[in-house]
Scaffold this motif. Structure first.
Motif, PDB file in Angstrom:
ATOM      1  N   LEU A  12     -31.276  10.749   6.592  1.00 49.51           N
ATOM      2  CA  LEU A  12     -30.327   9.746   6.104  1.00 49.51           C
ATOM      3  C   LEU A  12     -30.952   8.343   6.138  1.00 49.51           C
ATOM      4  CD1 LEU A  12     -27.208  10.301   5.447  1.00 49.51           C
ATOM      5  CD2 LEU A  12     -26.796   8.919   7.473  1.00 49.51           C
ATOM      6  N   TRP A  19     -32.814   3.754  -0.951  1.00 46.10           N
ATOM      7  CA  TRP A  19     -31.792   3.105  -1.782  1.00 46.10           C
ATOM      8  C   TRP A  19     -31.794   1.592  -1.618  1.00 46.10           C
ATOM      9  CZ3 TRP A  19     -29.652   4.637  -6.017  1.00 46.10           C
ATOM     10  CH2 TRP A  19     -29.598   5.997  -6.290  1.00 46.10           C
ATOM     11  N   GLN A  64     -19.861   5.874  -2.908  1.00 41.56           N
ATOM     12  CA  GLN A  64     -21.276   5.721  -3.328  1.00 41.56           C
ATOM     13  C   GLN A  64     -21.370   4.773  -4.532  1.00 41.56           C
ATOM     14  OE1 GLN A  64     -21.638  10.307  -2.747  1.00 41.56           O
ATOM     15  NE2 GLN A  64     -23.725   9.551  -2.903  1.00 41.56           N
ATOM     16  N   CYS A  65     -20.895   3.552  -4.326  1.00 38.44           N
ATOM     17  CA  CYS A  65     -20.691   2.594  -5.423  1.00 38.44           C
ATOM     18  C   CYS A  65     -21.964   1.865  -5.844  1.00 38.44           C
ATOM     19  CB  CYS A  65     -19.619   1.593  -5.029  1.00 38.44           C
ATOM     20  SG  CYS A  65     -20.117   0.515  -3.664  1.00 38.44           S
ATOM     21  N   ASP A  70     -19.656  -0.538 -11.404  1.00 45.23           N
ATOM     22  CA  ASP A  70     -18.491   0.245 -11.846  1.00 45.23           C
ATOM     23  C   ASP A  70     -17.240  -0.169 -11.069  1.00 45.23           C
ATOM     24  OD1 ASP A  70     -20.224   1.553 -13.525  1.00 45.23           O
ATOM     25  OD2 ASP A  70     -20.049   3.521 -12.572  1.00 45.23           O
ATOM     26  N   SER A  87     -26.059   1.707   1.601  1.00 46.45           N
ATOM     27  CA  SER A  87     -27.181   0.768   1.450  1.00 46.45           C
ATOM     28  C   SER A  87     -26.682  -0.658   1.676  1.00 46.45           C
ATOM     29  CB  SER A  87     -27.778   0.907   0.049  1.00 46.45           C
ATOM     30  OG  SER A  87     -28.429  -0.288  -0.327  1.00 46.45           O
ATOM     31  N   SER A 110     -21.190   1.802   4.560  1.00 44.82           N
ATOM     32  CA  SER A 110     -20.980   2.960   5.431  1.00 44.82           C
ATOM     33  C   SER A 110     -21.509   4.226   4.775  1.00 44.82           C
ATOM     34  CB  SER A 110     -19.470   3.127   5.692  1.00 44.82           C
ATOM     35  OG  SER A 110     -19.212   4.302   6.413  1.00 44.82           O
ATOM     36  N   SER A 129     -19.355   8.622  -9.247  1.00 39.85           N
ATOM     37  CA  SER A 129     -19.984   8.937 -10.540  1.00 39.85           C
ATOM     38  C   SER A 129     -21.504   8.919 -10.528  1.00 39.85           C
ATOM     39  CB  SER A 129     -19.508   7.933 -11.598  1.00 39.85           C
ATOM     40  OG  SER A 129     -20.090   6.676 -11.379  1.00 39.85           O
ATOM     41  N   TYR A 130     -22.064   9.703 -11.432  1.00 40.27           N
ATOM     42  CA  TYR A 130     -23.461   9.679 -11.885  1.00 40.27           C
ATOM     43  C   TYR A 130     -24.516   9.542 -10.770  1.00 40.27           C
ATOM     44  CZ  TYR A 130     -21.324   8.796 -16.495  1.00 40.27           C
ATOM     45  OH  TYR A 130     -20.583   8.863 -17.637  1.00 40.27           O
ATOM     46  N   VAL A 132     -24.565  11.145  -7.546  1.00 36.87           N
ATOM     47  CA  VAL A 132     -24.069  11.012  -6.172  1.00 36.87           C
ATOM     48  C   VAL A 132     -24.245  12.274  -5.315  1.00 36.87           C
ATOM     49  CG1 VAL A 132     -22.433   9.120  -6.502  1.00 36.87           C
ATOM     50  CG2 VAL A 132     -21.700  11.435  -7.073  1.00 36.87           C
ATOM     51  N   TRP A 135     -27.273  13.582  -2.867  1.00 37.98           N
ATOM     52  CA  TRP A 135     -27.592  12.798  -1.656  1.00 37.98           C
ATOM     53  C   TRP A 135     -26.738  13.235  -0.473  1.00 37.98           C
ATOM     54  CZ3 TRP A 135     -32.006  10.632  -2.472  1.00 37.98           C
ATOM     55  CH2 TRP A 135     -32.344  10.286  -3.781  1.00 37.98           C
ATOM     56  N   LEU A 136     -25.813  14.170  -0.706  1.00 33.38           N
ATOM     57  CA  LEU A 136     -24.881  14.582   0.353  1.00 33.38           C
ATOM     58  C   LEU A 136     -25.249  15.964   0.879  1.00 33.38           C
ATOM     59  CD1 LEU A 136     -21.593  13.389  -1.372  1.00 33.38           C
ATOM     60  CD2 LEU A 136     -23.076  12.118   0.198  1.00 33.38           C
TER      61      LEU A 136
HETATM   62  C1  LIG Z   1     -27.055   6.929  -8.208  1.00 31.73           C
HETATM   63  S1  LIG Z   1     -26.215   5.864  -7.146  1.00 31.73           S
HETATM   64  C2  LIG Z   1     -24.563   5.867  -7.676  1.00 31.73           C
HETATM   65  C3  LIG Z   1     -24.518   5.626  -9.062  1.00 31.73           C
HETATM   66  C4  LIG Z   1     -23.575   4.611  -9.576  1.00 31.73           C
HETATM   67  N1  LIG Z   1     -22.747   5.286 -10.529  1.00 31.73           N
HETATM   68  C5  LIG Z   1     -24.384   3.531 -10.255  1.00 31.73           C
HETATM   69  O1  LIG Z   1     -25.272   3.830 -11.059  1.00 31.73           O
HETATM   70  O2  LIG Z   1     -24.172   2.374  -9.968  1.00 31.73           O
HETATM   71  C6  LIG Z   1     -26.043   6.776  -5.647  1.00 31.73           C
HETATM   72  C7  LIG Z   1     -25.586   5.899  -4.480  1.00 31.73           C
HETATM   73  O3  LIG Z   1     -25.267   6.752  -3.382  1.00 31.73           O
HETATM   74  C8  LIG Z   1     -25.529   6.020  -2.191  1.00 31.73           C
HETATM   75  N2  LIG Z   1     -25.545   6.986  -1.091  1.00 31.73           N
HETATM   76  C9  LIG Z   1     -26.365   8.036  -0.919  1.00 31.73           C
HETATM   77  N3  LIG Z   1     -26.009   8.738   0.168  1.00 31.73           N
HETATM   78  C10 LIG Z   1     -24.924   8.107   0.703  1.00 31.73           C
HETATM   79  C11 LIG Z   1     -24.087   8.352   1.825  1.00 31.73           C
HETATM   80  N4  LIG Z   1     -24.297   9.384   2.631  1.00 31.73           N
HETATM   81  N5  LIG Z   1     -23.058   7.516   2.060  1.00 31.73           N
HETATM   82  C12 LIG Z   1     -22.845   6.434   1.257  1.00 31.73           C
HETATM   83  N6  LIG Z   1     -23.606   6.154   0.168  1.00 31.73           N
HETATM   84  C13 LIG Z   1     -24.629   6.988  -0.101  1.00 31.73           C
HETATM   85  C14 LIG Z   1     -26.829   5.297  -2.491  1.00 31.73           C
HETATM   86  O4  LIG Z   1     -27.048   4.184  -1.656  1.00 31.73           O
HETATM   87  C15 LIG Z   1     -26.623   4.910  -3.979  1.00 31.73           C
HETATM   88  O5  LIG Z   1     -26.151   3.589  -4.086  1.00 31.73           O
END
Ligand SMILES: C[S@@+](CC[C@H](N)C(=O)[O-])C[C@H]1O[C@@H](n2cnc3c(N)ncnc32)[C@H](O)[C@@H]1O
Length: 279
Positions: A12, A19, A64-65, A70, A87, A110, A129-130, A132, A135-136
């Motif tokens: 993580l 990110w 995951q904004c 958006d 991030s 968070s 969206s898109y 996300v 990463w989980l």
């Molecule tokens: C591809 S981006 C989201 C796309 C968004 N639609 C955009 O393009 O603005 C994926 C996001 O997930 C976040 N992320 C990844 N793992 C996460 C977690 N466990 N908790 C919160 N955010 C997370 C990353 O920091 C990243 O900002």
């Protein structure tokens, strides 16, 4: 004193660092077109605008904004928005944009799996969206996180790249990865960012591909009843190799229009009374 962290935390932390760096690269990329956003105040695509419908006066939680484009777009369409991302660089930029553009929004830094410790509110809509899901590490916790933050009768909406895409190799010339994973992470070396592949930057990434049944079942187990599941034969973004745009915001693999699923969307309603029945 040494701090002891688990293997999962290490992954993580690695991804958060990735990110944070990608945020800085993405913010100056033509892909995200920040200057254009400051004028248009909309980064949402027609699909999610149409499928979500009016958000006027609704409370909306965006999981995951990233740096909030958006989220701010939904706010500009009348929603009372809260955006969450792990991030700190992304959340800092999201707050800066909210202030600079005078678009009210709350942003929380968070891990989404830790969010209930930081946020005590129920929402009309949970949106994500898109790019996300990979990463989980655990979609069952993801489903429970969504229902935890929804009011009964509230709406969950996701538009995401199709799990099918995860099977393709880096240049999309052959299938190199299995569709089914058993919960293990896959590690890759990222060169540049998906928003700017020319940027001189190298970082490891850990991802967890999920199948369509895993996605749907994790929502159902959390009391979310599907209103629709749509699959799309195009990507809204030019973020994969060898794509061509055959209509505005509709990218397909060159010469392969209508041949493979590139995105899906789900709209679901939270019905808490169904959780007991399904267990
Ligand atoms: C591809 S981006 C989201 C796309 C968004 N639609 C955009 O393009 O603005 C994926 C996001 O997930 C976040 N992320 C990844 N793992 C996460 C977690 N466990 N908790 C919160 N955010 C997370 C990353 O920091 C990243 O900002």
């Amino acid at each position: 004193m040494k701090t002891c962290i688990s293997a999962k935390e290490e992954l993580l932390n690695n991804n958060r660092s990735l990110w944070n760096s990608w945020t800085k690269i993405n913010a100056k990329s033509s892909f995200y077109d920040l200057e254009g956003f400051k004028i248009n105040k909309n980064s949402l695509k027609n699909i999610e605008l149409k499928e979500m419908g009016s958000v006027e006066g609704k409370t909306l939680l965006h999981l995951q904004c990233h740096f909030g484009l958006d989220t701010l777009s939904w706010a500009n369409k009348g929603a009372k928005v809260t955006g969450v991302d792990f991030s700190d660089e992304a959340i800092k930029l999201a707050n800066d944009l909210s202030n600079q553009l005078n678009i009210p929004a709350k942003f929380i830094c968070s891990d989404i799996f830790e969010l209930s410790k930081k946020l005590d509110q129920k929402f009309d809509i949970v949106f994500t969206s898109y790019g996300v899901l990979t990463w989980l590490h655990n979609l069952n916790i993801w489903g429970k996180t969504i229902s935890h933050f929804l009011k009964p009768g509230g709406t969950f909406y996701i538009i995401e790249f199709h799990p099918f895409v995860n099977m393709l190799n880096d240049d999309w010339t052959e299938f190199s990865e299995p569709y089914f994973y058993k919960g293990n992470s896959i590690c890759s070396t990222q060169n540049g960012s998906y928003a700017d592949t020319n940027e001189q930057f190298v970082h490891l990434a850990y991802e967890w591909p999920h199948s369509m049944s895993e996605i749907v079942c994790s929502l159902r187990q959390a009391g979310l009843v599907l209103e629709h599941l749509n699959e799309f034969s195009y990507s809204s973004f030019n973020c994969f190799p060898n794509l061509e745009e055959y209509a505005p915001d509709q990218y397909v693999l060159k010469g392969k229009k209508d041949s493979m699923p590139l995105m899906f969307s789900i709209k679901a309603t939270y019905m808490p009374e169904l959780i007991k029945n399904s267990n």
